[in-house]
Design an enzyme around this catalytic site. Structure first.
Site, PDB file in Angstrom:
ATOM      1  N   ASP A 131       6.149   4.763  -1.386  1.00  0.00           N
ATOM      2  CA  ASP A 131       7.598   4.957  -1.461  1.00  0.00           C
ATOM      3  C   ASP A 131       8.208   3.851  -2.325  1.00  0.00           C
ATOM      4  O   ASP A 131       7.521   2.924  -2.754  1.00  0.00           O
ATOM      5  CB  ASP A 131       8.217   5.000  -0.051  1.00  0.00           C
ATOM      6  N   CYS A 187      -0.574  11.665 -16.484  1.00  0.00           N
ATOM      7  CA  CYS A 187      -1.151  12.760 -17.263  1.00  0.00           C
ATOM      8  C   CYS A 187      -2.637  12.501 -17.463  1.00  0.00           C
ATOM      9  O   CYS A 187      -3.025  11.521 -18.098  1.00  0.00           O
ATOM     10  CB  CYS A 187      -0.463  12.897 -18.626  1.00  0.00           C
ATOM     11  N   GLN A 246       0.850  -1.204   0.000  1.00  0.00           N
ATOM     12  CA  GLN A 246       0.000   0.000   0.000  1.00  0.00           C
ATOM     13  C   GLN A 246       0.875   1.239   0.000  1.00  0.00           C
ATOM     14  O   GLN A 246       0.375   2.356  -0.090  1.00  0.00           O
ATOM     15  CB  GLN A 246      -0.879   0.022   1.255  1.00  0.00           C
ATOM     16  N   ASN A 247       2.175   1.038   0.146  1.00  0.00           N
ATOM     17  CA  ASN A 247       3.077   2.176   0.255  1.00  0.00           C
ATOM     18  C   ASN A 247       3.379   2.781  -1.109  1.00  0.00           C
ATOM     19  O   ASN A 247       3.450   2.077  -2.121  1.00  0.00           O
ATOM     20  CB  ASN A 247       4.381   1.767   0.935  1.00  0.00           C
ATOM     21  N   HIS A 256      -1.508   1.213  -4.373  1.00  0.00           N
ATOM     22  CA  HIS A 256      -1.940   2.600  -4.189  1.00  0.00           C
ATOM     23  C   HIS A 256      -1.082   3.601  -4.966  1.00  0.00           C
ATOM     24  O   HIS A 256      -1.066   4.781  -4.642  1.00  0.00           O
ATOM     25  CB  HIS A 256      -1.947   2.956  -2.693  1.00  0.00           C
TER      26      HIS A 256
HETATM   27  P1  NAD Z   1      -1.310   3.101   8.751  1.00  0.00           P
HETATM   28  O1  NAD Z   1      -0.435   4.285   9.004  1.00  0.00           O
HETATM   29  O2  NAD Z   1      -2.783   3.265   8.853  1.00  0.00           O
HETATM   30  O3  NAD Z   1      -0.891   1.944   9.762  1.00  0.00           O
HETATM   31  C1  NAD Z   1       0.462   1.647  10.021  1.00  0.00           C
HETATM   32  C2  NAD Z   1       0.518   0.462  10.961  1.00  0.00           C
HETATM   33  O4  NAD Z   1       1.898   0.127  11.128  1.00  0.00           O
HETATM   34  C3  NAD Z   1      -0.053   0.724  12.358  1.00  0.00           C
HETATM   35  O5  NAD Z   1      -0.923  -0.338  12.695  1.00  0.00           O
HETATM   36  C4  NAD Z   1       1.185   0.744  13.261  1.00  0.00           C
HETATM   37  O6  NAD Z   1       0.929   0.137  14.520  1.00  0.00           O
HETATM   38  C5  NAD Z   1       2.157  -0.125  12.480  1.00  0.00           C
HETATM   39  N1  NAD Z   1       3.570   0.197  12.718  1.00  0.00           N
HETATM   40  C6  NAD Z   1       4.136   1.394  13.000  1.00  0.00           C
HETATM   41  N2  NAD Z   1       5.470   1.271  13.121  1.00  0.00           N
HETATM   42  C7  NAD Z   1       5.756  -0.040  12.894  1.00  0.00           C
HETATM   43  C8  NAD Z   1       6.968  -0.807  12.880  1.00  0.00           C
HETATM   44  N3  NAD Z   1       8.165  -0.242  13.128  1.00  0.00           N
HETATM   45  N4  NAD Z   1       6.885  -2.138  12.608  1.00  0.00           N
HETATM   46  C9  NAD Z   1       5.683  -2.735  12.365  1.00  0.00           C
HETATM   47  N5  NAD Z   1       4.513  -2.051  12.381  1.00  0.00           N
HETATM   48  C10 NAD Z   1       4.553  -0.718  12.635  1.00  0.00           C
HETATM   49  O7  NAD Z   1      -0.857   2.543   7.341  1.00  0.00           O
HETATM   50  P2  NAD Z   1      -1.585   1.638   6.241  1.00  0.00           P
HETATM   51  O8  NAD Z   1      -2.368   0.572   6.897  1.00  0.00           O
HETATM   52  O9  NAD Z   1      -0.524   1.316   5.274  1.00  0.00           O
HETATM   53  O10 NAD Z   1      -2.640   2.606   5.522  1.00  0.00           O
HETATM   54  C11 NAD Z   1      -2.200   3.869   5.164  1.00  0.00           C
HETATM   55  C12 NAD Z   1      -2.426   4.383   3.776  1.00  0.00           C
HETATM   56  O11 NAD Z   1      -1.566   5.519   3.658  1.00  0.00           O
HETATM   57  C13 NAD Z   1      -1.999   3.483   2.656  1.00  0.00           C
HETATM   58  O12 NAD Z   1      -3.020   3.555   1.735  1.00  0.00           O
HETATM   59  C14 NAD Z   1      -0.734   4.103   2.033  1.00  0.00           C
HETATM   60  O13 NAD Z   1      -0.895   4.264   0.643  1.00  0.00           O
HETATM   61  C15 NAD Z   1      -0.618   5.465   2.618  1.00  0.00           C
HETATM   62  N6  NAD Z   1       0.720   5.765   3.200  1.00  0.00           N
HETATM   63  C16 NAD Z   1       1.872   5.309   2.618  1.00  0.00           C
HETATM   64  C17 NAD Z   1       3.116   5.574   3.197  1.00  0.00           C
HETATM   65  C18 NAD Z   1       4.379   5.084   2.515  1.00  0.00           C
HETATM   66  O14 NAD Z   1       4.390   4.949   1.311  1.00  0.00           O
HETATM   67  N7  NAD Z   1       5.448   4.784   3.243  1.00  0.00           N
HETATM   68  C19 NAD Z   1       3.202   6.301   4.371  1.00  0.00           C
HETATM   69  C20 NAD Z   1       2.000   6.778   4.942  1.00  0.00           C
HETATM   70  C21 NAD Z   1       0.772   6.492   4.342  1.00  0.00           C
HETATM   71 ZN    ZN Z   2      -0.094  13.784 -21.589  1.00  0.00          ZN
END
Ligand code: NAD
Ligand code: ZN
Length: 232
Positions: free
Chosen positions: A94, A117, A91-92, A109
């Site tokens: 990065d 575009c 879902q990240n 995501h």
């Molecule tokens: P979330 O922030 O809702 O949940 C993160 C979870 O990770 C929490 O339950 C927390 O307890 C746990 N956590 C925190 N630190 C940890 C560690 N060191 N080890 C293990 N677990 C740990 O994130 P989500 O469920 O991914 O949903 C968030 C949405 O936001 C996604 O759709 C995503 O696209 C986006 N998002 C992405 C990034 C990224 O790309 N790095 C960052 C923030 C949000």
């Molecule tokens: Zn274009």
């Protein structure tokens, strides 16, 4: 698990936390100081494109200062060594899984390093800012937006993900709070397929009760240990 077992791994913001990338909802309910509705919806972009571009421009720029942690690297090691089917669904937005060596990876995501575009519907690898509305490399229109799936939009690769879930033997969710659908429902789909389900998270998540097993701790510790177990 034998070495032909089919594995699906779902990762969330928690796997990147130890790399210094903030998770989604902080204790204050905000995402880096912003309400989600102000930066992560198509309506927000229509209302205030400059704010939304600046938010993602800042996060894209910060990728240069962060590095994959032990959890990303362990999954890269699993990907290169696992002989059976494997799909890492993140879902990240990065690029830390790629930099950790993962190849069998989908960004459901979207990605910070991609620009979409909306004039000609093409996607382009993108390192720099979009806030100045640069021309699209394909059609020249100044209509590039972050290639991020916002709330209310359809995630990428859903057919491929659901196919893999429907035939997997092991489903692992790592560092995800289980509050964002459809990803939060993947554990159900995997269970219906008869898979064993395992959650690795810092705190109990909204979905913990749905997993056969939950291990609480930091991804940087738990993920390398799991990969060692799988490859033993
Ligand atoms: P979330 O922030 O809702 O949940 C993160 C979870 O990770 C929490 O339950 C927390 O307890 C746990 N956590 C925190 N630190 C940890 C560690 N060191 N080890 C293990 N677990 C740990 O994130 P989500 O469920 O991914 O949903 C968030 C949405 O936001 C996604 O759709 C995503 O696209 C986006 N998002 C992405 C990034 C990224 O790309 N790095 C960052 C923030 C949000
Ligand atoms: Zn274009």
């Amino acid at each position: 698990m034998d070495r032909q077992s089919r594995i699906v791994i779902l990762t969330g913001a928690g796997i990147s936390a130890e790399s210094g990338v903030p998770t989604f909802r902080g204790p204050d309910g905000l995402w880096e100081g912003h309400r989600v509705e102000d930066v992560a919806t198509p309506e927000a972009f229509a209302r205030n494109p400059a704010l939304v571009q600046a938010f993602y421009d800042a996060r894209r720029a910060r990728l240069a200062d962060v590095a994959p942690n032990a959890a990303h690297i362990a999954l890269g090691r699993l990907d290169s060594a696992w002989p059976g089917e494997l799909l890492i669904v993140t879902q990240n937005v990065d690029d830390l899984h790629e930099r950790g060596g993962a190849l069998r990876l989908v960004h459901m995501h979207g990605e910070l390093l991609s620009a979409w575009c909306t004039a000609c519907d093409t996607r382009h690898r993108w390192q720099g800012p979009l806030g100045s509305f640069p021309p699209c490399p394909a059609c020249g229109a100044p209509q590039l937006r972050p290639d991020i799936v916002w709330f209310g939009e359809m995630p990428y690769a859903m057919n491929r993900i659901l196919r893999s879930l429907a035939r997997c033997d092991l489903f692992v969710a790592i560092g995800t709070s289980g509050q964002v659908y459809p990803a939060a429902g993947f554990v159900e789909t995997a269970r219906e397929a008869g898979a064993r389900t395992l959650e690795l998270n810092l705190d109990p998540s909204a979905m913990s009760a749905r997993f056969h097993e939950s291990r609480l701790g930091r991804a940087g510790t738990l993920v390398p240990a799991l990969v060692d177990e799988l490859l033993a």
